[in-house]
Design a protein around this motif. Structure first.
Motif, PDB file in Angstrom:
ATOM      1  N   ILE B  26      12.711  -4.795   9.317  1.00 47.67           N
ATOM      2  CA  ILE B  26      11.478  -4.056   9.029  1.00 47.67           C
ATOM      3  C   ILE B  26      11.605  -3.264   7.741  1.00 47.67           C
ATOM      4  O   ILE B  26      10.631  -2.688   7.282  1.00 47.67           O
ATOM      5  N   GLY B  27      12.797  -3.207   7.170  1.00 52.03           N
ATOM      6  CA  GLY B  27      12.981  -2.548   5.873  1.00 52.03           C
ATOM      7  C   GLY B  27      12.967  -1.036   5.984  1.00 52.03           C
ATOM      8  O   GLY B  27      12.661  -0.476   7.036  1.00 52.03           O
ATOM      9  N   PRO B  28      13.311  -0.377   4.870  1.00 48.35           N
ATOM     10  CA  PRO B  28      13.339   1.090   4.890  1.00 48.35           C
ATOM     11  C   PRO B  28      11.938   1.684   5.019  1.00 48.35           C
ATOM     12  O   PRO B  28      10.955   1.069   4.615  1.00 48.35           O
ATOM     13  N   ARG B  29      11.903   2.884   5.586  1.00 55.25           N
ATOM     14  CA  ARG B  29      10.606   3.514   5.848  1.00 55.25           C
ATOM     15  C   ARG B  29       9.845   3.778   4.555  1.00 55.25           C
ATOM     16  O   ARG B  29       8.633   3.640   4.511  1.00 55.25           O
ATOM     17  N   ARG B  30      10.562   4.147   3.496  1.00 56.22           N
ATOM     18  CA  ARG B  30       9.882   4.437   2.216  1.00 56.22           C
ATOM     19  C   ARG B  30       9.072   3.219   1.746  1.00 56.22           C
ATOM     20  O   ARG B  30       7.923   3.344   1.336  1.00 56.22           O
ATOM     21  N   ARG B  31       9.685   2.019   1.842  1.00 50.19           N
ATOM     22  CA  ARG B  31       8.973   0.816   1.395  1.00 50.19           C
ATOM     23  C   ARG B  31       7.779   0.514   2.291  1.00 50.19           C
ATOM     24  O   ARG B  31       6.713   0.097   1.821  1.00 50.19           O
ATOM     25  N   ARG B  32       7.982   0.745   3.617  1.00 53.07           N
ATOM     26  CA  ARG B  32       6.861   0.491   4.541  1.00 53.07           C
ATOM     27  C   ARG B  32       5.696   1.431   4.249  1.00 53.07           C
ATOM     28  O   ARG B  32       4.535   1.044   4.330  1.00 53.07           O
ATOM     29  N   ARG B  33       6.033   2.687   3.896  1.00 51.37           N
ATOM     30  CA  ARG B  33       4.950   3.627   3.581  1.00 51.37           C
ATOM     31  C   ARG B  33       4.209   3.218   2.316  1.00 51.37           C
ATOM     32  O   ARG B  33       2.994   3.378   2.227  1.00 51.37           O
ATOM     33  N   TRP B  34       4.941   2.662   1.354  1.00 50.19           N
ATOM     34  CA  TRP B  34       4.270   2.161   0.148  1.00 50.19           C
ATOM     35  C   TRP B  34       3.317   1.013   0.494  1.00 50.19           C
ATOM     36  O   TRP B  34       2.251   0.877  -0.091  1.00 50.19           O
ATOM     37  N   SER B  35       3.729   0.190   1.464  1.00 49.98           N
ATOM     38  CA  SER B  35       2.859  -0.918   1.877  1.00 49.98           C
ATOM     39  C   SER B  35       1.561  -0.394   2.488  1.00 49.98           C
ATOM     40  O   SER B  35       0.477  -0.932   2.235  1.00 49.98           O
ATOM     41  N   VAL B  36       1.687   0.665   3.293  1.00 50.65           N
ATOM     42  CA  VAL B  36       0.488   1.266   3.907  1.00 50.65           C
ATOM     43  C   VAL B  36      -0.417   1.831   2.817  1.00 50.65           C
ATOM     44  O   VAL B  36      -1.640   1.618   2.828  1.00 50.65           O
ATOM     45  N   VAL B  37       0.195   2.541   1.868  1.00 48.48           N
ATOM     46  CA  VAL B  37      -0.594   3.118   0.766  1.00 48.48           C
ATOM     47  C   VAL B  37      -1.274   2.001  -0.022  1.00 48.48           C
ATOM     48  O   VAL B  37      -2.451   2.107  -0.391  1.00 48.48           O
ATOM     49  N   ALA B  38      -0.542   0.904  -0.262  1.00 44.76           N
ATOM     50  CA  ALA B  38      -1.113  -0.225  -1.023  1.00 44.76           C
ATOM     51  C   ALA B  38      -2.299  -0.828  -0.278  1.00 44.76           C
ATOM     52  O   ALA B  38      -3.341  -1.124  -0.876  1.00 44.76           O
ATOM     53  N   LEU B  39      -2.145  -0.976   1.045  1.00 44.14           N
ATOM     54  CA  LEU B  39      -3.211  -1.615   1.823  1.00 44.14           C
ATOM     55  C   LEU B  39      -4.478  -0.765   1.829  1.00 44.14           C
ATOM     56  O   LEU B  39      -5.569  -1.263   1.529  1.00 44.14           O
ATOM     57  N   TYR B  40      -4.332   0.525   2.149  1.00 48.75           N
ATOM     58  CA  TYR B  40      -5.534   1.364   2.220  1.00 48.75           C
ATOM     59  C   TYR B  40      -6.018   1.766   0.826  1.00 48.75           C
ATOM     60  O   TYR B  40      -7.224   1.965   0.630  1.00 48.75           O
ATOM     61  N   GLY B  41      -5.086   1.839  -0.125  1.00 47.77           N
ATOM     62  CA  GLY B  41      -5.499   2.086  -1.509  1.00 47.77           C
ATOM     63  C   GLY B  41      -6.362   0.945  -2.012  1.00 47.77           C
ATOM     64  O   GLY B  41      -7.355   1.164  -2.709  1.00 47.77           O
ATOM     65  N   SER B  42      -5.999  -0.276  -1.625  1.00 41.82           N
ATOM     66  CA  SER B  42      -6.766  -1.443  -2.083  1.00 41.82           C
ATOM     67  C   SER B  42      -8.209  -1.370  -1.577  1.00 41.82           C
ATOM     68  O   SER B  42      -9.136  -1.809  -2.261  1.00 41.82           O
TER      69      SER B  42
END
Lengths: 103, 173
Positions: B26-42
């Motif tokens: 599942i990868g590090p939490r920091r990267r997962r949080r960036w994914s969430v930001v990318a998804l909702y930012g989009s």
């Protein structure tokens, strides 16, 4: 806002706290005694290896079914593996009653 | 070829696909949080692109809308690929029998946290629909589109995003 606060508090409260009390266990010691990795123990129990870590740190209380499965796997009574009060160190349990006097 | 011969093999194939193990990576939490930001930012970037192309005119506005559209699609693709794969992060969209009991408990908690937020967002959309029935001057297709896509995005991704955001870094074995 209240809802967001509740989510934050739910995250801050551990699973053990929410389920009404911490369950202590000796899983880390028992796993080390048997020379198993978390992955090997997880495979034997049919759970994810991260869950073994959560169990060992006391951050997740297992179901009764999983607790019995663990006790059966390590071939010990369930109360030797899980307890509602902290376990004494093994050395204290084995030698504590001798009062430290050795010959 | 007889259907009765093919069906058991097809069923077994379907079952093996649905019950194949879930990845631990599942990868590090920091990267997962960036994914969430990318998804909702989009989502916000695509809404801005839509609003710009609907309301502004001129070459610069059109180019800006196109740039925002491309940025939004790239960002959304990154978010979807990293969050909605076959890992524990995407547990809310996976079958229960491929998860262990702790993962199922985390999934259930994430679903119960996400459900009211999706409900509230949908209620805002319905309220807007009621308002434009009463005051047609409020009708704005860009807003309707944003509300619809927002509800859809939250419904499919919010529980997974909650897990991605809150699950600690994985332990080494």
């Amino acid at each position: 806002m209240l809802y967001i606060y509740n989510i934050h508090m739910a995250r801050e409260t551990s699973v053990a706290d929410r389920s009404g009390g911490k369950i202590y266990n000796r899983l880390a010691v028992l796993r080390a005694e048997r020379g198993l990795t978390r992955q090997e123990l997880a495979d034997a129990l049919g759970i994810n290896y991260q869950t073994v870590g959560y169990l060992e740190r006391g951050e997740y209380n297992p179901s009764l079914e999983l607790a019995f499965r663990i006790a059966e796997f390590v071939e010990l009574p369930i109360d030797a593996v899980f307890s509602r009060t902290p376990f004494k160190p093994m050395s204290a349990e084995l030698y504590g009653s001798r009062g430290g006097a050795t010959t | 070829m007889n259907v009765d011969e093919v069906r058991p093999r097809a069923d077994a194939r379907t079952k093996s696909i649905l019950t194949r193990p879930v990845s631990d990576k599942i990868g590090p939490r920091r990267r997962r949080r960036w994914s969430v930001v990318a998804l909702y930012g989009s989502y916000f970037v695509l809404c801005a692109s839509s609003a710009l192309s609907a309301n502004a005119s001129g070459k610069i506005a059109n180019v800006a809308a196109l740039v925002l559209l491309i940025a939004g699609i790239v960002s959304a693709t990154y978010g979807v690929l990293t969050l909605l794969g076959r890992t524990f992060v995407n547990a809310p969209n996976l079958r229960a029998d491929v998860l262990d009991e702790r993962q199922q408990a985390r999934r259930n908690a994430a679903l119960s946290q996400a459900y009211p937020i999706v409900g509230m967002f949908t209620a805002v959309g319905l309220l807007y629909m009621m308002l434009i029935d009463a005051w047609p001057a409020l009708r704005n297709f860009t807003v309707i589109e944003a509300l619809f896509w927002g509800a859809f995005l939250l419904a499919i991704s919010l529980p997974s995003s909650i897990i991605a955001w809150t699950e600690p870094d994985p332990l080494a074995d």
